[in-house]
Design a protein around this motif. Structure first.
Motif, PDB file in Angstrom:
ATOM      1  N   PRO A  36       9.060 -31.123   9.122  1.00 16.98           N
ATOM      2  CA  PRO A  36       8.472 -30.184  10.092  1.00 16.98           C
ATOM      3  C   PRO A  36       9.017 -29.009  10.862  1.00 16.98           C
ATOM      4  O   PRO A  36       8.825 -28.180  11.367  1.00 16.98           O
ATOM      5  CB  PRO A  36       7.687 -31.197  11.112  1.00 16.98           C
ATOM      6  CG  PRO A  36       8.572 -32.269  10.969  1.00 16.98           C
ATOM      7  CD  PRO A  36       9.025 -32.300   9.541  1.00 16.98           C
ATOM      8  N   ILE A  37      10.686 -29.518  10.693  1.00 21.60           N
ATOM      9  CA  ILE A  37      11.594 -28.325  11.428  1.00 21.60           C
ATOM     10  C   ILE A  37      12.705 -27.975  10.392  1.00 21.60           C
ATOM     11  O   ILE A  37      13.208 -28.788   9.830  1.00 21.60           O
ATOM     12  CB  ILE A  37      12.173 -29.206  12.465  1.00 21.60           C
ATOM     13  CG1 ILE A  37      11.331 -29.559  13.717  1.00 21.60           C
ATOM     14  CG2 ILE A  37      13.223 -28.394  13.145  1.00 21.60           C
ATOM     15  CD1 ILE A  37      11.749 -30.498  14.705  1.00 21.60           C
ATOM     16  N   VAL A  38      12.669 -26.502  10.549  1.00 22.07           N
ATOM     17  CA  VAL A  38      13.697 -26.173   9.336  1.00 22.07           C
ATOM     18  C   VAL A  38      14.629 -25.502  10.203  1.00 22.07           C
ATOM     19  O   VAL A  38      14.581 -24.672  11.159  1.00 22.07           O
ATOM     20  CB  VAL A  38      13.041 -25.068   8.553  1.00 22.07           C
ATOM     21  CG1 VAL A  38      13.941 -24.565   7.419  1.00 22.07           C
ATOM     22  CG2 VAL A  38      11.981 -26.062   7.543  1.00 22.07           C
ATOM     23  N   ILE A  39      16.041 -25.629   9.989  1.00 21.75           N
ATOM     24  CA  ILE A  39      17.216 -24.842  10.331  1.00 21.75           C
ATOM     25  C   ILE A  39      17.907 -23.988   9.238  1.00 21.75           C
ATOM     26  O   ILE A  39      18.029 -24.469   8.213  1.00 21.75           O
ATOM     27  CB  ILE A  39      18.038 -25.721  11.117  1.00 21.75           C
ATOM     28  CG1 ILE A  39      17.496 -26.500  12.364  1.00 21.75           C
ATOM     29  CG2 ILE A  39      19.457 -24.738  11.618  1.00 21.75           C
ATOM     30  CD1 ILE A  39      18.467 -27.349  12.851  1.00 21.75           C
ATOM     31  N   LEU A  40      17.724 -22.602   9.516  1.00 22.67           N
ATOM     32  CA  LEU A  40      18.567 -21.777   8.429  1.00 22.67           C
ATOM     33  C   LEU A  40      19.627 -21.034   8.979  1.00 22.67           C
ATOM     34  O   LEU A  40      19.791 -20.562  10.172  1.00 22.67           O
ATOM     35  CB  LEU A  40      17.546 -20.727   8.036  1.00 22.67           C
ATOM     36  CG  LEU A  40      16.159 -20.962   7.505  1.00 22.67           C
ATOM     37  CD1 LEU A  40      15.070 -19.821   7.582  1.00 22.67           C
ATOM     38  CD2 LEU A  40      16.131 -21.828   6.191  1.00 22.67           C
TER      39      LEU A  40
ATOM     40  N   ALA B  85       8.437 -22.709  -5.906  1.00 23.31           N
ATOM     41  CA  ALA B  85       7.897 -21.845  -4.571  1.00 23.31           C
ATOM     42  C   ALA B  85       9.422 -21.248  -4.222  1.00 23.31           C
ATOM     43  O   ALA B  85       9.417 -20.012  -3.387  1.00 23.31           O
ATOM     44  CB  ALA B  85       7.614 -22.815  -3.586  1.00 23.31           C
ATOM     45  N   ALA B  86      10.702 -21.828  -4.621  1.00 22.50           N
ATOM     46  CA  ALA B  86      11.887 -21.554  -4.139  1.00 22.50           C
ATOM     47  C   ALA B  86      12.639 -20.244  -5.191  1.00 22.50           C
ATOM     48  O   ALA B  86      13.837 -19.966  -5.109  1.00 22.50           O
ATOM     49  CB  ALA B  86      12.797 -22.743  -3.962  1.00 22.50           C
ATOM     50  N   GLN B  87      11.800 -19.843  -6.099  1.00 26.26           N
ATOM     51  CA  GLN B  87      12.037 -18.874  -7.068  1.00 26.26           C
ATOM     52  C   GLN B  87      13.133 -19.334  -7.966  1.00 26.26           C
ATOM     53  O   GLN B  87      14.139 -18.516  -8.113  1.00 26.26           O
ATOM     54  CB  GLN B  87      12.521 -17.516  -6.274  1.00 26.26           C
ATOM     55  CG  GLN B  87      11.743 -17.228  -5.235  1.00 26.26           C
ATOM     56  CD  GLN B  87      10.431 -16.543  -5.657  1.00 26.26           C
ATOM     57  OE1 GLN B  87      10.224 -15.699  -6.741  1.00 26.26           O
ATOM     58  NE2 GLN B  87       9.071 -17.079  -5.165  1.00 26.26           N
ATOM     59  N   CYS B  88      13.163 -20.763  -8.359  1.00 27.83           N
ATOM     60  CA  CYS B  88      14.163 -21.084  -9.101  1.00 27.83           C
ATOM     61  C   CYS B  88      14.086 -21.250 -10.795  1.00 27.83           C
ATOM     62  O   CYS B  88      14.999 -21.403 -11.343  1.00 27.83           O
ATOM     63  CB  CYS B  88      14.730 -22.540  -8.706  1.00 27.83           C
ATOM     64  SG  CYS B  88      15.210 -22.828  -7.066  1.00 27.83           S
TER      65      CYS B  88
ATOM     66  N   LEU C   5       9.005 -21.623   2.629  1.00 22.70           N
ATOM     67  CA  LEU C   5       9.634 -22.452   3.222  1.00 22.70           C
ATOM     68  C   LEU C   5       9.200 -22.798   4.728  1.00 22.70           C
ATOM     69  O   LEU C   5       8.801 -23.581   5.243  1.00 22.70           O
ATOM     70  CB  LEU C   5      11.096 -22.409   3.245  1.00 22.70           C
ATOM     71  CG  LEU C   5      11.788 -23.595   4.181  1.00 22.70           C
ATOM     72  CD1 LEU C   5      11.654 -25.163   3.551  1.00 22.70           C
ATOM     73  CD2 LEU C   5      13.489 -23.492   4.097  1.00 22.70           C
ATOM     74  N   VAL C   6       8.946 -21.423   5.328  1.00 22.62           N
ATOM     75  CA  VAL C   6       9.112 -21.667   6.905  1.00 22.62           C
ATOM     76  C   VAL C   6       7.481 -21.671   7.215  1.00 22.62           C
ATOM     77  O   VAL C   6       7.350 -21.733   8.329  1.00 22.62           O
ATOM     78  CB  VAL C   6       9.472 -20.364   7.475  1.00 22.62           C
ATOM     79  CG1 VAL C   6      11.080 -20.371   7.149  1.00 22.62           C
ATOM     80  CG2 VAL C   6       8.904 -18.901   7.113  1.00 22.62           C
ATOM     81  N   GLN C   7       6.507 -21.561   6.397  1.00 21.08           N
ATOM     82  CA  GLN C   7       5.183 -21.542   6.692  1.00 21.08           C
ATOM     83  C   GLN C   7       4.762 -22.732   7.421  1.00 21.08           C
ATOM     84  O   GLN C   7       5.060 -23.994   6.937  1.00 21.08           O
ATOM     85  CB  GLN C   7       4.166 -21.526   5.681  1.00 21.08           C
ATOM     86  CG  GLN C   7       4.599 -20.109   4.938  1.00 21.08           C
ATOM     87  CD  GLN C   7       3.663 -20.004   3.622  1.00 21.08           C
ATOM     88  OE1 GLN C   7       2.881 -20.685   3.292  1.00 21.08           O
ATOM     89  NE2 GLN C   7       3.674 -18.814   2.748  1.00 21.08           N
ATOM     90  N   ASN C   8       4.137 -22.655   8.510  1.00 23.47           N
ATOM     91  CA  ASN C   8       3.771 -23.923   9.469  1.00 23.47           C
ATOM     92  C   ASN C   8       4.909 -24.798   9.850  1.00 23.47           C
ATOM     93  O   ASN C   8       4.357 -25.969  10.022  1.00 23.47           O
ATOM     94  CB  ASN C   8       2.339 -24.439   8.551  1.00 23.47           C
ATOM     95  CG  ASN C   8       1.534 -23.569   8.119  1.00 23.47           C
ATOM     96  OD1 ASN C   8       0.776 -22.741   8.882  1.00 23.47           O
ATOM     97  ND2 ASN C   8       0.917 -23.739   6.955  1.00 23.47           N
TER      98      ASN C   8
ATOM     99  N   THR D 153       8.865 -23.496  20.733  1.00 23.41           N
ATOM    100  CA  THR D 153       7.367 -24.192  20.627  1.00 23.41           C
ATOM    101  C   THR D 153       7.323 -24.523  19.100  1.00 23.41           C
ATOM    102  O   THR D 153       7.921 -23.906  18.327  1.00 23.41           O
ATOM    103  CB  THR D 153       6.432 -23.276  21.008  1.00 23.41           C
ATOM    104  OG1 THR D 153       6.682 -21.819  20.347  1.00 23.41           O
ATOM    105  CG2 THR D 153       6.545 -22.905  22.665  1.00 23.41           C
ATOM    106  N   SER D 154       6.170 -25.743  18.965  1.00 21.27           N
ATOM    107  CA  SER D 154       6.071 -26.084  17.611  1.00 21.27           C
ATOM    108  C   SER D 154       5.556 -24.957  16.750  1.00 21.27           C
ATOM    109  O   SER D 154       4.491 -24.121  17.283  1.00 21.27           O
ATOM    110  CB  SER D 154       5.164 -27.006  17.887  1.00 21.27           C
ATOM    111  OG  SER D 154       5.106 -27.632  16.380  1.00 21.27           O
TER     112      SER D 154
END
Length: 597
Positions: free
Chosen positions: A502-506, A458-461, A528-531, A370-371
């Motif tokens: 909108p779609i993230v694959i880890l 945001a990525a702690q870089c 990264l994965v929020q919403n 689901t989204s």
């Protein structure tokens, strides 16, 4: 793809067609250049034939006006030869050949972008490097030079012989008898030549791939004390290349000697006949003198004809490899084209097998994501987790079933729109030898510096970027060698944040990290994965306890599915994996725990 070393010689018509395709859109000029070289070879043959009447008049001291006329004819023919040849080879000199080479490389690059990645993965990097560089150069850069030499070997003696039929039919006939003798010799030799050049080309590609692999993996090989062992493998590749080259030279020596001997004996026979005719008074001495010059000019190109055709076979072998790569069909774009408005994912009865694999990698997989949810894929190594995510990324299409985003089959979604919907953070991050800024901005080239900075924060870089010698402008080296594994992962996450898909694959991004790096990367992942709709491949089950659903895959099938708590309540693969990891964690204390598979 077929093995080029096993095929017979390519028909001349097919070679011509492939050659014309290779120089598009300059086909007309390239064709004109080839015709110009052919015309130059004919003019050279006529000029050689015109030497005979020139010498006859020159030996007759009473006919100076006619001698001058024939001298002007010979000079004009040689000037036309030089002019035609210069104009034709202008295709090389004025940069059109280099431009054609550039365009062909771009076509190959475009094909590699368009062809299914799973097909591309079947080629080693060194092999592709050899094809893009060496084969393209073999295909184009020497073509006109070799064709010029071949035309001189064929058309020049043919034109000379035909023209001499008018002057003295006996001499013309002898030349026309000698010249065709090399044609059956070439036809006899051509299959072996073609096969040898294809095998040699394959050996060169293998050597290029092995050299690149050894160089890239040298640090790992040294650490594993295997640098010498792999060097032995590389030496074996070089020895095989040497053996093929030596064998090719030995096999080619006899035919080359036969052809050159045939030509030389034939031309000497012609001179012998000329001397005989002069002695018995049926041939003018001036004609014999001219004949000596003609023999000297024709002997070398005719005798080395086979050597030129050997290079032509290399060009044909290169064309065959390029044609095979360009002939790989891209992934299907089904109609009507549609762009999904939602970002839920549905995998419907998907089956997929890799080429040459004995068993299916996926078999009857059905799954709904689901989204805005987090779905974890778990299972032993080789169970099909990565294959499933590659199908969602459309590295390949399933042989059975379908994958849909927002209710739209991936095969209906234009490639660019699909890529914009997906972000991926791989376990093995690939960074380019460019600045930190450029590596992050790659996700969205039009992003401002402020947007790149926000993604990096945001990525702690920011902490490690500020420590680099040139800060944001520091080149990261090949594959990002200046950075640690955790730092590379955070750069990859910054890319994904900047892309804002909108779609993230880890793909288990924290699997190979130390505890401190893992915590930093995990904080970056939380941003990264929020919403977003998230799919994560996980080995350590403690990292995905909060997933909306956990999908257990084994041997290409879904064997369990549910939340963490629900799966622990029922016997099965997931509970066994969890208990095994908890036992390992207790055994190692505060260690990171065992990884499944």
């Amino acid at each position: 793809m077929t093995n080029p070393g096993k095929r017979g010689p390519t028909p001349i018509r097919e070679t011509w067609r492939q050659l014309m395709e290779s120089v598009a859109p300059d086909q007309a000029r390239f064709r004109a250049a080839i015709l110009g070289l052919a015309a130059a070879a004919v003019m050279q043959g006529l000029a050689l034939a015109a030497i005979v009447p020139l010498f006859v008049r020159a030996f007759d001291h009473q006919d100076w006006p006619d001698t001058l006329r024939w001298l002007l004819i010979v000079t004009a023919l040689m000037a036309m030869t030089a002019g035609l040849r210069w104009r034709a080879q202008g295709f090389d000199f004025n940069g059109r050949m280099a431009a054609a080479t550039h365009l062909l490389r771009l076509r190959i690059g475009g094909q590699m972008r368009a062809m299914p990645l799973e097909t591309l993965y079947g080629h080693r990097t060194g092999e592709l490097n050899s094809m893009v560089l060496n084969n393209v150069d073999e295909n184009l850069l020497t073509t006109l030079t070799i064709l010029n030499l071949i035309f001189i070997s064929i058309l020049t003696p043919l034109a000379t012989g035909l023209a001499l039929l008018v002057v003295d039919w006996r001499i013309g006939l002898v030349i026309l008898v000698i010249f065709p003798a090399i044609v059956p010799l070439y036809r006899w030799r051509r299959p072996a030549l073609g096969r040898g050049k294809r095998i040699l080309g394959e050996a060169h590609q293998q050597a290029n791939a092995d050299v690149l692999e050894y160089t890239q993996g040298l640090a790992v090989l040294r650490a594993a004390c295997q640098a010498g062992a792999r060097a032995d493998h590389l030496s074996h590749t070089f020895r095989r290349l040497e053996d093929i080259q030596v064998y090719g030279h030995r096999k080619g020596e006899k035919p080359n000697i036969i052809v050159s001997t045939t030509v030389e004996v034939g031309l000497m026979l012609m001179l012998g006949l000329g001397v005989f005719w002069v002695v018995n008074g049926s041939l003018d001495l001036a004609v014999l003198a001219a004949l000596f010059i003609i023999v000297v000019r024709l002997s070398e190109p005719m005798a080395t004809f086979i050597l030129y055709t050997a290079i032509l076979e290399m060009i044909e072998a290169a064309l065959a490899k390029i044609k095979a790569l360009l002939g790989v069909a891209p992934l299907e774009q089904r109609l009507p084209v549609a762009v999904p408005q939602r970002h839920d994912i549905r995998v419907s009865d998907v089956g997929f097998s890799y080429v040459g694999a004995g068993a299916a990698a996926l078999n009857g997989i059905s799954l709904t994501i689901t989204s805005g949810s987090l779905t974890a894929l778990v299972g032993p190594s080789g169970s099909g987790k990565t294959t499933l995510t590659r199908l969602i990324l459309r590295h390949a299409d399933p042989q059975h079933g379908q994958v849909l985003i927002g209710g739209v089959d991936l095969r209906q979604i234009p490639e660019l729109e699909l890529r914009q919907m997906l972000s991926v953070v791989f376990q093995d991050v690939h960074l380019f030898n460019d600045s930190v800024m450029a590596n992050i901005r790659m996700a969205r080239p039009d992003a401002t510096d402020a947007e790149v900075l926000a993604a990096a924060r945001a990525a702690q870089c920011l902490d490690f970027i500020e420590r680099l010698p040139q800060g944001w402008d520091t080149p990261l080296g090949d594959i990002g060698e200046r950075l640690s594994g955790g730092e590379r992962q955070r750069i990859s996450i910054a890319r994904a944040l900047l892309k804002d898909a909108p779609i993230v694959i880890l793909d288990e991004p924290t699997a190979a990290l130390d505890t401190e790096s893992e915590r930093a990367v995990q904080r970056a992942i939380d941003s990264l994965v929020q919403n977003r709709t998230v799919i994560v491949i996980a080995h350590r089950l403690s990292t995905i306890m909060g997933a909306n659903q956990i999908v257990v895959i084994d041997e290409g099938r879904i064997v369990q599915q549910g939340s963490h708590n629900a799966l622990l309540k029922e016997p099965g693969r997931y509970r066994d994996m969890w208990q095994a990891q908890q036992s390992a964690k207790m055994w190692f204390g505060e260690g990171r725990g065992a990884e499944v598979g």
